[in-house]
Design a protein around this motif. Structure first.
Motif, PDB file in Angstrom:
ATOM      1  N   ILE A 192    -112.589 -43.202  48.299  1.00  0.00           N
ATOM      2  CA  ILE A 192    -113.217 -42.207  47.448  1.00  0.00           C
ATOM      3  C   ILE A 192    -112.237 -41.250  46.844  1.00  0.00           C
ATOM      4  N   TYR A 193    -112.290 -40.944  45.423  1.00  0.00           N
ATOM      5  CA  TYR A 193    -111.435 -40.009  45.100  1.00  0.00           C
ATOM      6  C   TYR A 193    -112.004 -38.957  44.163  1.00  0.00           C
ATOM      7  N   SER A 194    -111.575 -37.714  44.058  1.00  0.00           N
ATOM      8  CA  SER A 194    -112.304 -36.762  43.239  1.00  0.00           C
ATOM      9  C   SER A 194    -111.558 -36.727  42.036  1.00  0.00           C
ATOM     10  N   TYR A 196    -107.458 -38.685  40.429  1.00  0.00           N
ATOM     11  CA  TYR A 196    -107.495 -39.870  39.680  1.00  0.00           C
ATOM     12  C   TYR A 196    -106.482 -40.519  39.611  1.00  0.00           C
ATOM     13  N   ASP A 197    -105.444 -39.835  39.310  1.00  0.00           N
ATOM     14  CA  ASP A 197    -104.002 -40.440  38.872  1.00  0.00           C
ATOM     15  C   ASP A 197    -103.561 -41.179  40.243  1.00  0.00           C
ATOM     16  N   ALA A 212    -111.557 -41.061  26.282  1.00  0.00           N
ATOM     17  CA  ALA A 212    -110.274 -41.270  25.990  1.00  0.00           C
ATOM     18  C   ALA A 212    -108.952 -41.213  26.875  1.00  0.00           C
ATOM     19  N   ASP A 213    -109.281 -40.000  27.410  1.00  0.00           N
ATOM     20  CA  ASP A 213    -108.410 -39.443  28.439  1.00  0.00           C
ATOM     21  C   ASP A 213    -108.250 -40.297  29.608  1.00  0.00           C
ATOM     22  N   ARG A 251    -102.226 -46.930  31.153  1.00  0.00           N
ATOM     23  CA  ARG A 251    -100.673 -46.805  31.424  1.00  0.00           C
ATOM     24  C   ARG A 251    -100.523 -47.272  32.752  1.00  0.00           C
ATOM     25  N   ALA A 252    -101.525 -47.108  33.783  1.00  0.00           N
ATOM     26  CA  ALA A 252    -101.208 -47.572  35.120  1.00  0.00           C
ATOM     27  C   ALA A 252    -101.466 -48.833  35.286  1.00  0.00           C
ATOM     28  N   GLY A 253    -101.706 -49.627  34.131  1.00  0.00           N
ATOM     29  CA  GLY A 253    -101.813 -51.115  34.209  1.00  0.00           C
ATOM     30  C   GLY A 253    -103.438 -51.579  34.596  1.00  0.00           C
ATOM     31  N   LYS A 254    -104.414 -50.650  34.542  1.00  0.00           N
ATOM     32  CA  LYS A 254    -105.693 -51.031  34.929  1.00  0.00           C
ATOM     33  C   LYS A 254    -106.442 -51.345  33.612  1.00  0.00           C
TER      34      LYS A 254
END
Length: 359
Positions: free
Chosen positions: A54-56, A60-61, A82-83, A90-93
């Motif tokens: 779980i992430y807020s 995210y990064d 977009a953001d 850019r993280a390869g996802k």
């Protein structure tokens, strides 16, 4: 069997009602992370679906840098697509992004470029492209069942709740973006062509506080190559209806319902004013179908048909429609022909489930 690991980015109603319940049905996908601003709900959803991470939003990064997901499903308000998509690319996802893809052509193009540079797939979440009812319509047209398709008409409406973020101008809300996009996308694939001109009108009833920032309804006429026409109305203030009709030189077909994910589509075809074909599609899970298809694309290294350019094509047309409604003048649309359209090999008949948790 290897499964593609997904993060749900934006655990609101559509994620809870439709996407999250469907993933376990696919066989090739799994939920491994939730990104949301509501920690209490996230904990309950994670426990219900067995999701480990779980992430807020402000983490995210951190989630993207960790080896916990292969792809993200982005179901945020339109202005945030977009953001969050570019950061994930850019993280390869890999990217499965709800429609409309973004709020400007430039944002769409930036998302497409980021995915290409990173070597990941970007798919616009057009769930109907893997739906049996939609594919049946397109196959019947391709096989000449109604001759040359000349006209397309559609109505998609429902009563929007006042708290719906789709009523906010800051998120590029409105009936065109939320439900009109289905009519637009269907017309483009029915004609296997891109619209070249748009005319539109918009309006709202009096004293309805819901429509202070966006219109209640929009009526659209699109010109397609070869003298073909599409007309549709999308409304947030009328009773629930979703249907479309295609009229050809030798017959016509009606799909009703035609767009919603909760119901089976029903196709009725007439020739010489007589019913010649009637079919109800099998009860499938639209969100499971699109997710299974996208995961197959990732696993097999095959570019998805409803890619970023497909999403861009609809955004470009919607922006022209908005200009036409605002100015009262016809607006030209210049979009290259698509290399392909939904085909039977994209079908994924994923069973529905009643197991879901919705707040």
């Amino acid at each position: 069997m290897k499964k593609i690991r997904y993060a749900v980015v934006g655990a609101g109603w559509i994620s809870q009602q439709a996407f999250m319940p469907s993933v376990a049905q696919t066989g090739n996908s799994e939920l491994t992370a939730i990104v949301t601003g509501n920690a209490e709900n996230a904990a309950k959803l994670a426990d219900f679906y067995g999701i480990e991470n779980i992430y807020s939003y402000d983490r995210y990064d951190e989630m993207l840098d960790a080896d916990v997901v292969d792809a993200v499903y982005i179901a945020l308000p339109n202005s945030l697509h977009a953001d969050y998509a570019i950061r994930a690319a850019r993280a390869g996802k890999h990217l499965l992004v709800e429609k409309p893809l973004a709020i400007t052509e430039a944002e769409c193009e930036a998302m497409i470029a980021a995915a290409a540079e990173a070597g990941v797939f970007l798919m616009t979440a057009y769930r109907l492209h893997t739906d049996p009812g939609t594919i049946e319509v397109l196959e019947q047209i391709r096989n000449g069942a109604i001759g040359d398709p000349r006209l397309f008409t559609s109505v998609f409406s429902y009563q929007a709740d006042a708290s719906n973020h789709r009523l906010k101008a800051e998120h590029w809300g409105g009936p065109l973006q939320d439900i009109g996009v289905y009519c637009l996308n269907a017309a483009r694939h029915v004609f296997a062509a891109e619209p070249i001109e748009a005319i539109a009108m918009q309006g709202s009833g009096e004293d309805d506080i819901r429509f202070g920032e966006v219109e209640e309804a929009i009526a659209v006429t699109l010109r397609f190559p070869g003298g073909r026409f599409a007309q549709f109305i999308a409304s947030f203030g009328a009773d629930t209806l979703d249907t479309y009709r295609v009229i050809g030189t030798k017959g016509e077909m009606t799909l009703e319902p035609g767009f919603r994910f909760e119901t089976d589509t029903k196709l009725l075809m007439r020739q010489n004013e007589k019913v010649v074909f009637e079919k109800t599609s099998p009860p499938v899970d639209h969100f499971g179908g699109q997710t299974a298809y996208f995961s197959d694309c990732i696993l097999n290294g095959v570019r998805p048909e409803p890619d970023g350019e497909e999403g861009l094509a609809d955004v470009r047309a919607m922006l022209a429609i908005e200009r036409a409604a605002a100015t009262g003048e016809p607006q030209k649309i210049d979009t290259p022909p698509r290399p392909g359209h939904p085909t039977p090999d994209m079908l994924r008949e994923i069973p529905r489930t009643d197991r879901r948790l919705v707040f």
